[in-house]
Design a protein around this motif. Structure first.
Motif, PDB file in Angstrom:
ATOM      1  N   ILE A 100     -33.557 -36.958 -49.567  1.00 43.39           N
ATOM      2  CA  ILE A 100     -34.316 -38.199 -49.382  1.00 43.39           C
ATOM      3  C   ILE A 100     -34.743 -38.758 -50.729  1.00 43.39           C
ATOM      4  O   ILE A 100     -35.096 -38.011 -51.648  1.00 43.39           O
ATOM      5  CB  ILE A 100     -35.531 -37.972 -48.431  1.00 43.39           C
ATOM      6  CG1 ILE A 100     -36.155 -39.305 -48.028  1.00 43.39           C
ATOM      7  CG2 ILE A 100     -36.565 -37.045 -49.058  1.00 43.39           C
ATOM      8  CD1 ILE A 100     -37.103 -39.208 -46.846  1.00 43.39           C
ATOM      9  N   ALA A 101     -34.653 -40.077 -50.833  1.00 40.88           N
ATOM     10  CA  ALA A 101     -35.070 -40.771 -52.043  1.00 40.88           C
ATOM     11  C   ALA A 101     -36.417 -41.413 -51.788  1.00 40.88           C
ATOM     12  O   ALA A 101     -36.654 -41.983 -50.725  1.00 40.88           O
ATOM     13  CB  ALA A 101     -34.045 -41.854 -52.395  1.00 40.88           C
ATOM     14  N   ALA A 124     -33.754 -43.388 -47.656  1.00 35.06           N
ATOM     15  CA  ALA A 124     -34.935 -43.598 -48.496  1.00 35.06           C
ATOM     16  C   ALA A 124     -36.181 -43.673 -47.632  1.00 35.06           C
ATOM     17  O   ALA A 124     -36.131 -44.080 -46.474  1.00 35.06           O
ATOM     18  CB  ALA A 124     -34.777 -44.876 -49.306  1.00 35.06           C
ATOM     19  N   LEU A 125     -37.285 -43.285 -48.229  1.00 37.43           N
ATOM     20  CA  LEU A 125     -38.554 -43.300 -47.502  1.00 37.43           C
ATOM     21  C   LEU A 125     -39.260 -44.648 -47.629  1.00 37.43           C
ATOM     22  O   LEU A 125     -39.903 -45.111 -46.702  1.00 37.43           O
ATOM     23  CB  LEU A 125     -39.461 -42.190 -48.041  1.00 37.43           C
ATOM     24  CG  LEU A 125     -40.819 -42.022 -47.356  1.00 37.43           C
ATOM     25  CD1 LEU A 125     -40.629 -41.571 -45.913  1.00 37.43           C
ATOM     26  CD2 LEU A 125     -41.687 -41.018 -48.105  1.00 37.43           C
ATOM     27  N   PHE A 145     -24.028 -45.096 -54.458  1.00 34.69           N
ATOM     28  CA  PHE A 145     -24.412 -45.551 -53.120  1.00 34.69           C
ATOM     29  C   PHE A 145     -25.772 -46.210 -53.127  1.00 34.69           C
ATOM     30  O   PHE A 145     -26.679 -45.775 -53.829  1.00 34.69           O
ATOM     31  CB  PHE A 145     -24.459 -44.376 -52.139  1.00 34.69           C
ATOM     32  CG  PHE A 145     -23.124 -43.778 -51.884  1.00 34.69           C
ATOM     33  CD1 PHE A 145     -22.193 -44.438 -51.110  1.00 34.69           C
ATOM     34  CD2 PHE A 145     -22.792 -42.556 -52.440  1.00 34.69           C
ATOM     35  CE1 PHE A 145     -20.943 -43.902 -50.900  1.00 34.69           C
ATOM     36  CE2 PHE A 145     -21.540 -42.009 -52.229  1.00 34.69           C
ATOM     37  CZ  PHE A 145     -20.625 -42.682 -51.451  1.00 34.69           C
ATOM     38  N   GLN A 146     -25.883 -47.238 -52.313  1.00 30.13           N
ATOM     39  CA  GLN A 146     -27.175 -47.844 -52.048  1.00 30.13           C
ATOM     40  C   GLN A 146     -27.898 -46.973 -51.034  1.00 30.13           C
ATOM     41  O   GLN A 146     -27.343 -46.646 -49.987  1.00 30.13           O
ATOM     42  CB  GLN A 146     -26.974 -49.233 -51.435  1.00 30.13           C
ATOM     43  CG  GLN A 146     -26.541 -50.275 -52.419  1.00 30.13           C
ATOM     44  CD  GLN A 146     -27.699 -50.795 -53.233  1.00 30.13           C
ATOM     45  OE1 GLN A 146     -28.809 -50.944 -52.711  1.00 30.13           O
ATOM     46  NE2 GLN A 146     -27.465 -51.057 -54.490  1.00 30.13           N
ATOM     47  N   ILE A 147     -29.113 -46.600 -51.358  1.00 32.59           N
ATOM     48  CA  ILE A 147     -29.894 -45.801 -50.426  1.00 32.59           C
ATOM     49  C   ILE A 147     -30.989 -46.701 -49.859  1.00 32.59           C
ATOM     50  O   ILE A 147     -31.931 -47.068 -50.562  1.00 32.59           O
ATOM     51  CB  ILE A 147     -30.496 -44.574 -51.141  1.00 32.59           C
ATOM     52  CG1 ILE A 147     -29.403 -43.815 -51.904  1.00 32.59           C
ATOM     53  CG2 ILE A 147     -31.194 -43.665 -50.143  1.00 32.59           C
ATOM     54  CD1 ILE A 147     -28.258 -43.332 -51.059  1.00 32.59           C
ATOM     55  N   VAL A 148     -30.808 -47.055 -48.607  1.00 35.96           N
ATOM     56  CA  VAL A 148     -31.650 -48.083 -47.999  1.00 35.96           C
ATOM     57  C   VAL A 148     -32.564 -47.445 -46.950  1.00 35.96           C
ATOM     58  O   VAL A 148     -32.087 -46.704 -46.093  1.00 35.96           O
ATOM     59  CB  VAL A 148     -30.758 -49.159 -47.333  1.00 35.96           C
ATOM     60  CG1 VAL A 148     -31.601 -50.293 -46.770  1.00 35.96           C
ATOM     61  CG2 VAL A 148     -29.728 -49.675 -48.316  1.00 35.96           C
ATOM     62  N   PRO A 149     -33.862 -47.716 -47.028  1.00 33.28           N
ATOM     63  CA  PRO A 149     -34.742 -47.151 -46.000  1.00 33.28           C
ATOM     64  C   PRO A 149     -34.347 -47.676 -44.621  1.00 33.28           C
ATOM     65  O   PRO A 149     -33.989 -48.842 -44.477  1.00 33.28           O
ATOM     66  CB  PRO A 149     -36.140 -47.635 -46.406  1.00 33.28           C
ATOM     67  CG  PRO A 149     -35.910 -48.765 -47.356  1.00 33.28           C
ATOM     68  CD  PRO A 149     -34.593 -48.527 -48.010  1.00 33.28           C
ATOM     69  N   GLY A 150     -34.387 -46.796 -43.638  1.00 35.95           N
ATOM     70  CA  GLY A 150     -34.027 -47.222 -42.288  1.00 35.95           C
ATOM     71  C   GLY A 150     -32.575 -46.945 -41.928  1.00 35.95           C
ATOM     72  O   GLY A 150     -32.194 -47.074 -40.782  1.00 35.95           O
TER      73      GLY A 150
END
Ligand code: CUA
Length: 218
Positions: A100-101, A124-125, A145-150
């Motif tokens: 988790i980011a 992501a958080l 990679f794009q780490i997108v919350p949700g």
């Protein structure tokens, strides 16, 4: 002639040749540009199907809080140690692996094996982060990679090179963005496992392996 007459008023035809038929060279250039547009347009689906750069991952929506809970479950199940206050986790082959980011860290530290396949779940958080890999004393890996919350990004990965890797955040995410560095260690398949530093009996029963068959849409 005073200066005001130099401005184009719109009431008179501007000087130019744009209303005349296009020159042959202009038509050729337009043709080349149009053909190139079509080639690039065709590349989008072709690259998706044939390209080497696209991840064959699974994606699903996930509540950031739930992803955090899964990550903590995962840590509890497979933690083998601690490093600078961060849990070090060594999952078994084929496991669903969670990272988790959040502002401004990556959790946990992962110990993976060369030649073993995993499903690496990234999310992501809080805000957008970027996941990129750089091998310590080596080159940057072609991973981005794009780490997108949700959103849960489930990447099917097989580490191919042993070594220590830094996970660098490459999406500006606030005042400490530059300090957001995580760690993944890839070990030889025969390297001995890290001895448990914690009491393993307390948490080993909480393994999240049971839901691994359902993919990333959890
Ligand atoms: Cu996270 Cu930049």
């Amino acid at each position: 002639m005073n200066d005001i007459e130099l401005f184009h008023t719109g009431l008179e035809s501007p000087k130019g040749v744009w209303w005349k038929p296009a020159h042959k060279a202009e038509k050729v250039w337009f043709g080349i540009a149009f053909a190139w547009c079509m080639i690039l347009f065709a590349m989008m689906p072709l690259w998706h199907l044939k390209g080497q750069q696209n991840p064959s991952g699974i994606r699903g929506r996930v509540d950031p809080g739930r992803f955090m809970a899964r990550t903590q479950e995962f840590i509890a199940a497979y933690q083998v140690g601690e490093e600078n206050g961060y849990p070090v986790v060594e999952p078994p082959a084929g496991a669903d692996v969670y990272m988790i980011a959040m502002m401004w860290r990556w959790m946990p530290v992962l110990r993976l094996r060369e030649g073993v396949s995993y499903t690496l779940h990234l999310s992501a958080l809080d805000v957008n982060h970027g996941f990129s890999l750089i091998q310590v004393n080596g080159n940057a890996q072609n991973v981005n990679f794009q780490i997108v919350p949700g959103y849960d990004y489930g990447l099917r990965i097989v580490p191919t090179k042993t070594g220590e890797y830094r996970v660098i955040c490459n999406e500006f995410c606030g005042i400490n963005h530059h300090a957001m560095v995580g760690k993944i260690v890839v070990l030889d398949a025969t390297a001995p496992a890290m001895p448990f530093l914690k009491d393993s009996t307390a948490t080993a029963a909480a393994a999240p392996a049971a839901d691994s068959a359902k993919g990333g849409a959890r």
